[in-house]
Design a protein around this motif. Structure first.
Motif, PDB file in Angstrom:
ATOM      1  N   CYS A   8      10.539  45.169  40.731  1.00  0.00           N
ATOM      2  CA  CYS A   8      10.138  44.617  39.440  1.00  0.00           C
ATOM      3  C   CYS A   8      11.256  44.814  38.430  1.00  0.00           C
ATOM      4  O   CYS A   8      11.628  45.944  38.109  1.00  0.00           O
ATOM      5  CB  CYS A   8       8.861  45.299  38.955  1.00  0.00           C
ATOM      6  N   ASN A  10      11.259  44.215  35.239  1.00  0.00           N
ATOM      7  CA  ASN A  10      10.814  44.763  33.955  1.00  0.00           C
ATOM      8  C   ASN A  10      10.586  46.268  34.031  1.00  0.00           C
ATOM      9  O   ASN A  10      10.909  47.011  33.091  1.00  0.00           O
ATOM     10  CB  ASN A  10       9.536  44.063  33.494  1.00  0.00           C
ATOM     11  N   CYS A  11      10.065  46.753  35.132  1.00  0.00           N
ATOM     12  CA  CYS A  11       9.901  48.201  35.309  1.00  0.00           C
ATOM     13  C   CYS A  11      11.258  48.900  35.274  1.00  0.00           C
ATOM     14  O   CYS A  11      11.392  50.006  34.748  1.00  0.00           O
ATOM     15  CB  CYS A  11       9.206  48.514  36.634  1.00  0.00           C
ATOM     16  N   TYR A  48      11.456  39.112  40.191  1.00  0.00           N
ATOM     17  CA  TYR A  48      10.188  39.621  40.727  1.00  0.00           C
ATOM     18  C   TYR A  48       9.555  40.599  39.744  1.00  0.00           C
ATOM     19  O   TYR A  48      10.245  41.267  38.971  1.00  0.00           O
ATOM     20  CB  TYR A  48      10.434  40.331  42.058  1.00  0.00           C
ATOM     21  N   TYR A  49       8.209  40.688  39.821  1.00  0.00           N
ATOM     22  CA  TYR A  49       7.453  41.551  38.917  1.00  0.00           C
ATOM     23  C   TYR A  49       6.321  42.224  39.681  1.00  0.00           C
ATOM     24  O   TYR A  49       5.784  41.676  40.639  1.00  0.00           O
ATOM     25  CB  TYR A  49       6.870  40.737  37.757  1.00  0.00           C
ATOM     26  N   CYS A  50       5.911  43.409  39.173  1.00  0.00           N
ATOM     27  CA  CYS A  50       4.812  44.133  39.821  1.00  0.00           C
ATOM     28  C   CYS A  50       3.452  43.604  39.392  1.00  0.00           C
ATOM     29  O   CYS A  50       2.473  43.726  40.126  1.00  0.00           O
ATOM     30  CB  CYS A  50       4.922  45.630  39.518  1.00  0.00           C
ATOM     31  N   CYS A  54       4.093  42.723  33.214  1.00  0.00           N
ATOM     32  CA  CYS A  54       5.556  42.819  33.279  1.00  0.00           C
ATOM     33  C   CYS A  54       6.188  41.429  33.235  1.00  0.00           C
ATOM     34  O   CYS A  54       7.210  41.210  32.572  1.00  0.00           O
ATOM     35  CB  CYS A  54       5.990  43.549  34.555  1.00  0.00           C
ATOM     36  N   GLN A  55       5.548  40.483  33.920  1.00  0.00           N
ATOM     37  CA  GLN A  55       6.075  39.124  33.930  1.00  0.00           C
ATOM     38  C   GLN A  55       6.021  38.508  32.531  1.00  0.00           C
ATOM     39  O   GLN A  55       6.981  37.871  32.082  1.00  0.00           O
ATOM     40  CB  GLN A  55       5.297  38.260  34.927  1.00  0.00           C
ATOM     41  N   HIS A  58       8.691  40.244  30.187  1.00  0.00           N
ATOM     42  CA  HIS A  58      10.051  39.836  30.516  1.00  0.00           C
ATOM     43  C   HIS A  58      10.292  38.366  30.160  1.00  0.00           C
ATOM     44  O   HIS A  58      11.387  37.996  29.722  1.00  0.00           O
ATOM     45  CB  HIS A  58      10.325  40.065  32.007  1.00  0.00           C
TER      46      HIS A  58
END
Length: 457
Positions: A8, A10-11, A48-50, A54-55, A58
């Motif tokens: 992810c 963003n994480c 990719y995102y969790c 987060c998506q 971002h």
């Protein structure tokens, strides 16, 4: 560390624990908090995102400006994102001026993007890891400062200037440009610049990009690799002081002073606001230049380089604040002529009045053997004495870095609802809230994203 599977993005930006931890040896995960696959941007299929939060975050902060280029819906613009000879002022200068531009006194820089790396700069790309564990190419959709004047950070701008200086050395047939290792130095700078631009594809613009680029420079072997090449390339060589422009000295001066992330460590320490316990070290820390002063000097250097190639001593005077200084050993008044540090003849052997511009505190010696040896040793010991307590203090507060601007604070504001974000001020909290946080803030967030409880609410 090489990642063999996507994570992810963003994480990664906010130092949250990843939902899926990739193996360091192959295309699989060693730890997963959920069996659900990572979400992927359905348009570009690059990031990719969790989870949806987060998506969304971002997308609002970064990806909506990048996605159209990554999915090739919008092409990279010549003279903005990519090099095109017919539109490049530097290429036109080299073609029209001919031998004139090969004179150091000529103010034109030419174009460092032509030549060996021209094919890349005409179609900049980067590789990303897909869910199948394989690497794929995507357009590198960042504006190039050589054409727009917009750089992702000061660090990237520094690397660009260093690339220009090496190109001018090539044009003017500088002695070192024919040596083995010169092309290697160019290649290493290109790789650092490329990594910096990739960071900017994923990370919000401004201080967050600068911080992450600095971490990359500090944690990778890039800076050490460049230094090793500089030492080998400059062995037995020194620019003549009769040469006003001293291109190799100019390269090393800018590299030593401005591509030094130790200065960012000092800023973090100042922002925390705690004092070093040892009185001697505390006095040393007070002598370190502030980041504001470093930025002011950088702006003056950029201004001096923008109109023409200035004499070496002009740049040296900007960085030192004046060429007349005092030897830090014998206290004699001297006029600084050089700034050899970890390269060329080696600072310990430099017999001219010199300055050490790397590290935390600029030091001076008159050139006498006893003075240069004592000053060199003192410089090493003082930097070592300052680094350890500052890094220890920063490590204690590593979870106290603002999620909006990356400023560190001993006490921070935390979102009292979701507990996943910390801020250096109420102002930063408000800006993040208005930007996107109000849309993703939850009372019961994923436990992976919780920040430390010992925060100011």
């Amino acid at each position: 560390m090489t990642l063999f599977m996507p994570v992810c993005v963003n994480c990664g930006i906010y130092s949250w624990e990843q939902a899926k931890i990739p193996s360091p040896v192959g295309p699989f995960y060693t730890k997963e908090t959920s069996k659900e696959p990572l979400k992927r941007c359905v348009k570009c299929k690059v990031v990719y995102y969790c989870d949806k939060d987060c998506q969304m975050e971002h997308w609002e902060k970064v990806h909506k400006d990048r996605c159209k280029y990554l999915r090739r819906e919008k092409g990279l613009r010549a003279g903005v994102h990519r090099h095109q000879e017919s539109m490049c002022q530097g290429c036109k200068e080299e073609k029209e001026l001919g031998d004139v531009i090969r004179n150091k006194a000529d103010p034109h820089w030419g174009c460092h993007m032509a030549g060996r790396l021209q094919e890349f700069w005409e179609n900049p790309t980067f590789t990303y890891r897909s869910g199948d564990g394989k690497l794929y190419d995507a357009p590198l959709s960042m504006e190039l400062g050589e054409f727009t004047g917009i750089y992702t950070s000061r660090l990237e701008h520094v690397v660009s200037i260093l690339q220009k200086i090496l190109h001018k050395m090539k044009l003017t047939k500088h002695k070192l440009s024919a040596r083995e290792g010169f092309d290697d130095l160019n290649q290493e700078l290109f790789l650092v610049r490329h990594d910096f631009l990739i960071k900017a594809v994923y990370i919000p613009a401004g201080k967050l990009v600068h911080h992450n680029q600095g971490l990359h420079l500090m944690n990778s072997d890039a800076q050490k690799d460049i230094l090793d090449i500089i030492r080998a390339l400059g062995e037995g060589y020194a620019d003549s002081i009769e040469d006003d422009y001293r291109l190799w000295d100019t390269f090393n001066l800018i590299f030593d002073y401005f591509l030094d992330v130790l200065k960012d460590i000092k800023q973090d320490f100042d922002d925390i606001g705690n004092k070093v316990k040892d009185k001697h070290v505390r006095l040393l820390v007070k002598q370190v230049e502030s980041s504001v002063m470093v930025q002011e000097k950088w702006e003056k250097v950029v201004n001096a380089l923008s109109s023409s190639l200035p004499p070496f001593k002009t740049l040296l005077e900007i960085i030192l604040g004046g060429l007349q200084q005092e030897c830090n050993n014998c206290k004699k008044q001297i006029i600084i002529e050089s700034t050899f540090v970890d390269h060329s003849a080696g600072f310990a052997n430099e017999k001219r009045p010199s300055a050490i511009c790397s590290g935390y505190i600029i030091k001076y010696h008159c050139g006498e053997k006893t003075c240069r040896e004592n000053v060199n040793q003192k410089h090493l010991l003082e930097n070592k004495a300052m680094v350890q307590p500052m890094i220890e203090e920063i490590q204690k507060h590593k979870a106290s870095r603002c999620d909006w601007c990356k400023t560190m604070r001993a006490k921070v504001h935390r979102c009292s609802r979701c507990l996943t974000k910390v801020y250096c001020s109420q102002e930063c909290l408000n800006m993040d809230w208005e930007k996107v946080h109000m849309k993703v803030c939850k009372e019961k967030p994923d436990i992976r994203k919780l920040k430390s409880q010992q925060r100011k609410e």
